[in-house]
Design an enzyme around this catalytic site. Sequence first.
Site, short mmCIF file in Angstrom:
data_model
loop_
_atom_site.label_atom_id
_atom_site.label_comp_id
_atom_site.label_asym_id
_atom_site.label_seq_id
_atom_site.Cartn_x
_atom_site.Cartn_y
_atom_site.Cartn_z
CG LEU A 172 -8.71 -9.53 6.83
CD1 LEU A 172 -7.28 -10.02 6.98
CD2 LEU A 172 -8.82 -8.66 5.58
CB CYS B 6 15.15 2.27 23.90
SG CYS B 6 13.55 1.99 24.68
CD GLU C 63 -4.19 3.26 7.68
OE1 GLU C 63 -4.49 2.87 8.82
OE2 GLU C 63 -3.02 3.40 7.29
CG ASP D 283 -2.34 3.50 15.28
OD1 ASP D 283 -1.48 4.10 15.95
OD2 ASP D 283 -2.06 2.68 14.38
CE1 TYR E 110 -12.61 -7.52 15.70
CE2 TYR E 110 -10.79 -8.47 14.49
CZ TYR E 110 -11.38 -8.13 15.68
OH TYR E 110 -10.74 -8.40 16.86
CD GLN F 221 -9.46 -4.28 16.66
OE1 GLN F 221 -8.82 -4.93 17.46
NE2 GLN F 221 -10.09 -3.19 16.99
CE1 TYR G 136 -4.28 5.67 12.66
CE2 TYR G 136 -5.76 4.22 11.43
CZ TYR G 136 -4.49 4.64 11.75
OH TYR G 136 -3.41 4.05 11.14
CB CYS H 19 12.58 8.55 24.85
SG CYS H 19 11.25 7.55 25.51
CD1 TRP I 197 0.17 0.35 3.40
CD2 TRP I 197 -0.44 -1.75 2.99
NE1 TRP I 197 0.55 -0.41 4.47
CE2 TRP I 197 0.18 -1.70 4.25
CE3 TRP I 197 -0.91 -2.98 2.51
CZ2 TRP I 197 0.36 -2.83 5.03
CZ3 TRP I 197 -0.74 -4.11 3.29
CH2 TRP I 197 -0.11 -4.03 4.53
NE ARG I 198 4.56 2.46 4.77
CZ ARG I 198 5.12 1.84 5.81
NH1 ARG I 198 6.18 1.11 5.64
NH2 ARG I 198 4.59 1.97 7.01
#
Length: 366
Positions: A86, A208, A43, A144, A88, A48, A126, A217, A30-31
């Site tokens: 998938l 980190c 998106e 999100d 939902y 989820q 979102y 941070c 999707w990029r």
Amino acid sequence: MEKLELPVPVAVFCRDLLRWYQRHRRDLPWRRRLEPYPVLLAEVMLQQTQVKTVVPYYRRFLKRYPTLEDLAESDEDEVLALWSGLGYYSRARNLRRAARQICDRHGGEFPRTYEEMIRLPGVGRYTAGAVLSIACGQPLPVLDGNIRRLFARYLKMDGVSSGDDSPPLWDLLTRISRFAAAREEVSDLNQALMELGALVCTPRSPSCGRCPLEGSCLGLQAGVQEKLPLPRARRAVRRLSYAVAVIRHRDRYLLGRNRESEFLKGMWEFPRIPVKVGERNLGAKTLEEAFRCQLGLSLSIDGLLKPVRHQITYRRLTLHPAVATLRTAAPPAGLVWTDPGTDRSYPIPAYVTKIAKLYRRTQGRI
Ligand code: SF4
């Protein structure tokens, strides 16, 4: 409302994040097409659901419905079938309805304002922000679960749980997105935040040492990065038990459409009846009688497979597969013979495939 501030100038924050993103971003399908329709599809699918699960679904879906118009003219069953596994499923229905609404009310042109976007079915704050900022460069924030966790740590937000919808955080992110949009960098910046939350500032053991925000941070400086954010209050689990009739003829199984609204509505399932939660000794005669009374199915039960567990949001299902033979020559109206492994014309929930596999493994041994 207490105003949140970054510990470094916004220009430094954006610069460090964008540099990291240019070097470390994943090459996700999707990029490669930063247009509203594919971004919306990605998106919605990613809600989820993990990236690696979504990729093949995204590719198949876009191949079948390359444009918004194609989706608007689609058949709902076919859309649900492509979505099968998938989960939902209301996401798929809403996406199709959104496509129809855009074609009917906006002449097929994707809405370019937040107010119009938010009125589309299944599109919340979102998703509207993600589509309009990533695909159209609009100065809108995205917030999100991943980004909420990242900021809870980065700003050491002690009182924020992972489920909180924090207005001060929306406000801070809006200011950041405006800054980035003015430099035509909001698309990358929002994707960078998502990517950092997904790859580095992960729920457990954040890396980190690999984080571009390590030097500023506040959570890391205080040594509390692994304790933040506070766990969210979880919705109570609901346990449900069902017996399902696994009726096979050659390579096909008898499935019926779920017309009840509570969950899996519109999907094709094994005939299913509720049984007492925790029930272990399901008798063949009792089940035969129950399937006859509740679904009008005349069966003889040949044996039971081991129970299958399956989770749908907060519902924990225990499914007792009863291998059965139909006593009538033809199945009752509304039931069809189909092979859930190969026939893509019926939307089928993941538990049906799970049970069909279990049945094939245990064939002849019940
Ligand atoms: S330094 Fe660590 S805790 Fe802070 S934002 Fe980066 S990964 Fe998260």
